[in-house]
Design an enzyme around this catalytic site. Structure first.
Site, mmCIF file in Angstrom:
data_model
loop_
_atom_site.group_PDB
_atom_site.id
_atom_site.type_symbol
_atom_site.label_atom_id
_atom_site.label_comp_id
_atom_site.label_asym_id
_atom_site.label_seq_id
_atom_site.Cartn_x
_atom_site.Cartn_y
_atom_site.Cartn_z
ATOM 1 N N ASN A 197 1.278 10.971 8.640
ATOM 2 C CA ASN A 197 -0.001 10.642 9.248
ATOM 3 C C ASN A 197 -0.928 11.833 9.409
ATOM 4 O O ASN A 197 -2.120 11.662 9.657
ATOM 5 C CB ASN A 197 0.227 9.954 10.595
ATOM 6 N N SER A 204 -5.656 10.820 1.074
ATOM 7 C CA SER A 204 -5.613 11.152 -0.352
ATOM 8 C C SER A 204 -6.535 10.230 -1.136
ATOM 9 O O SER A 204 -7.061 9.288 -0.612
ATOM 10 C CB SER A 204 -4.181 11.016 -0.859
ATOM 11 N N LYS A 221 4.088 -6.877 3.895
ATOM 12 C CA LYS A 221 3.809 -5.482 3.585
ATOM 13 C C LYS A 221 3.470 -4.722 4.851
ATOM 14 O O LYS A 221 3.025 -5.283 5.834
ATOM 15 C CB LYS A 221 2.640 -5.368 2.605
ATOM 16 N N THR A 264 0.875 -1.179 0.000
ATOM 17 C CA THR A 264 0.000 0.000 0.000
ATOM 18 C C THR A 264 0.906 1.221 0.000
ATOM 19 O O THR A 264 1.323 1.681 -1.054
ATOM 20 C CB THR A 264 -0.975 -0.001 1.201
ATOM 21 N N THR A 278 -2.148 -2.143 7.271
ATOM 22 C CA THR A 278 -2.180 -3.467 7.783
ATOM 23 C C THR A 278 -0.847 -4.109 7.567
ATOM 24 O O THR A 278 -0.177 -3.835 6.593
ATOM 25 C CB THR A 278 -3.240 -4.224 6.970
ATOM 26 N N GLU A 320 6.954 4.090 8.839
ATOM 27 C CA GLU A 320 6.638 5.458 8.436
ATOM 28 C C GLU A 320 7.626 6.451 9.037
ATOM 29 O O GLU A 320 7.680 6.610 10.254
ATOM 30 C CB GLU A 320 5.229 5.806 8.888
#
Lengths: 410, 410
Positions: free
Chosen positions: A405, A410, A183, A157, A194, A281
């Site tokens: 975050n 989007s 992932k 993702t 996830t 992230e």
């Protein structure tokens, strides 16, 4: 930028006899993206899985649990879509996930309960099941044993890199292959996503060992990583054994063959889990937290997670600031009621920074600073109350984490 | 910038008969800062406190617990220094905190056990006890009943504003005063700091009620706030009743007088606690989280803290993004094993965003967006399993939070 992580090279990933993988662009949420992946499993494959403990678990997770409860020895297909998590979608979401299974089962001429569905992406939006089912024929037509790298890309993702690893082992004179993909750490833009991972081996494993195997591997890999402490509604880890390698089935892990196979499975699971952290992230550092000398593994875990989840500790890592107080404070509030602070030892890599709960007299801040500037850091805490230990992997908390975050969906 | 918080005006703060406060600049860590504050309590005052649960609690916290255990009805002085937390300092830190008590006791001709010491600031550094004791005569000379606002300033570390509030009540025909000060949310730059709060009343309260009073007030105020989930080594909340108002001592809170006094005490404690959140590091929003319809208050608290501590929820607030999935996911992983997601209702202020665990059909994103843009937001979750409830207060997670905490210790 991921921390010491590269995209897999397709040739480095060993096919697993009995597993063919197909990927297509079904336009689930956006055009021109590989967003539907199918795993086609030969008859005789056995499957096990572990799933999110989030009580808001997604519709596909509920269906996977049901299908595995009744058909773990006859699962023949796995279907994964990105772009939509089918979570927080109630009865309608369940119906849509069932419709996906029905469609794939119809194409493959199997029972719908022989299909495991997985979804990842935005939540609380209806799953565009028509687009997914429209894409299934192309995904099936694409199926090849050598498509692991393509699948790693197909389930991404907002991961910045695909994640896939292989290992092999010799079991009763036969070479067995282990290959897996994963992932997405924790909860990811644009909404929450996830952690998904699929691991295949051609080794023969006694079916009774399978459910515990998924749990054992997860406990040593995916259950030891944390980005931000958030647990997704869709987290899933699935192990497939196709039983085609020709080895006598493993019936006991405490044998030379069992241990050789387990080592290969664990190696791949841990690399896949660590890759998620390395691609966390906004991550700029990869941090291994080791907690030793606890009375129980559980209390070691409490301490390790307190350190790993402390925003203050994570920002100190981002800043390369050897701010020992923040780590010791996290140890202190981890929840061990009778912890004796005068027994605590703390190391950053080889640097002994705190002893008996206070600053080590011989500690020089320059040494702590040197370690904190590294991209990979080991934090080791000794509790001085027993012989249990644990370790986990996390990353730092950076400006990019907030930016990623805080961006509007989007 | 603090969220809807202003510095107190000295004239708005009622003196409390029996309490005089002196503040001085002792140069504990930096010059020209009010950094040592003393509270001088008249004979007859009763004191209670609650302290951090962090097992790495600081030396002064350990001494406060000891002195209150034996002398809660004869405490005569409180001494607070900023600039150094005297935490993670081992036996030497205890000796230095004792030396501070000894020095103040000598000047006041009382027993050292009648002194409560508090420290806040950098940790794992030796307390500069000589500078503190050298400043005590000036602090004592400065002591005045009207110095609450000055004390609020004197205990600040990286707070951007001092925090002080007053309330009054009529108890058995007498007007009683309640005034309190607080400082510093959670863990603060430059290292980690501390929540400290001191609340005084001239009301007469039966001494047996005092220990439970501190706990009751904390549970309704300071134990309901969270900035980042980090618990300091020094957190302390102290209540002083000087018994000088002339009312018949409160012996039971379940009386009209008891409830009137409790309301005033709670009002000040809650304002002080909320002020800490309003001045939280990098805070741009003040968020009240209400969890209702739980089986127990404890499970409501689990859910409220899961929401309040989720970095994803907090960044969504910062971004004014009505990202409901993040809130529902936090409810899901809060730890209620048998939670039924189909019973969950979610409101943002007056907007009913989710029903039966899914998106409310009549919910319009524009309405969620409108609420999320506010500076003050109420998040209300209904669990649909009982009649217990709780509420807590938190703030968002902004770029400034990372900047503040990633700055190298100054």
């Amino acid at each position: 930028m991921p921390v010491n992580l590269k995209a897999p090279v397709a040739q480095d990933l060993a096919p697993v006899a009995g597993i063919r993988i197909g990927v297509t662009e079904a336009g689930v949420r956006k055009a021109n993206r590989k967003d539907v992946t199918v795993f086609l499993l030969d008859e005789g494959s056995h499957v096990a899985g572990v799933f999110t403990k989030n009580r808001f678990c997604a519709a596909p997770v509920q269906i996977c649990r049901e299908h595995l409860a009744s058909h773990s020895q006859s699962i023949r297909a796995i279907v994964i879509n990105t772009g939509n998590a089918n979570a927080g979608t109630g009865a309608d979401g369940l119906a849509r996930a069932h419709a996906t299974c029905d469609a794939l089962a119809g194409l493959l001429k199997i029972n719908a309960q022989q299909v495991l569905p997985f979804s990842t992406g935005v939540i609380m939006e209806p799953l565009p099941v028509d687009r997914i089912t429209a894409g299934l024929p192309a995904a099936i037509a694409d199926a090849q044993p050598g498509h692991w790298a393509k699948a790693a890309e197909g389930i991404m993702t907002t991961d910045t890199l695909p994640k896939a690893f292989s290992a092999s082992a010799t079991v009763a004179g036969k070479t067995v292959q282990v290959t897996g993909i994963s992932k997405g750490a924790g909860m990811i833009r644009p909404n929450m996503a996830t952690m998904l991972s699929f691991l295949g081996t051609d080794a023969a494993i006694s079916p009774e060992l399978m459910p515990a195997l998924a749990k054992t591997l997860a406990d040593q890999s995916f259950n030891r990583i944390t980005i931000d402490g958030d647990t997704s509604t869709n987290d899933s880890f699935v192990v497939v054994a196709t039983n085609q390698a020709g080895n006598a089935p493993i019936t006991d892990w405490n044998t030379a063959d069992g241990q050789a196979l387990m080592a290969a499975l664990r190696e791949v699971a841990q690399k896949l889990a660590q890759a998620i952290v390395r691609d966390g992230e906004g991550a700029t550092k990869f941090i291994q937290i080791e907690v030793e000398q606890g009375r129980t593994e559980e209390e070691c875990r409490l301490v390790a997670y307190a350190i790993a989840h402390s925003p203050l500790v994570k920002t100190a890592f981002f800043a390369s600031d050897p701010n020992l107080g923040r780590i010791l404070a996290a140890v202190g509030y981890a929840g061990i009621d009778d912890l004796d602070q005068t027994q605590i030892e703390l190391y950053l890599d080889d640097v002994h920074v705190a002893t008996k709960g206070g600053r080590n007299p011989s500690y020089q801040e320059a040494d702590g600073q040197r370690v904190m500037k590294q991209q990979e850091i080991v934090v080791r805490v000794q509790l001085g109350r027993g012989s249990a230990s644990t370790q986990l992997w996390t990353c730092d908390l950076s400006h990019d984490y907030v930016s990623i975050n805080a961006d509007y969906r989007s």
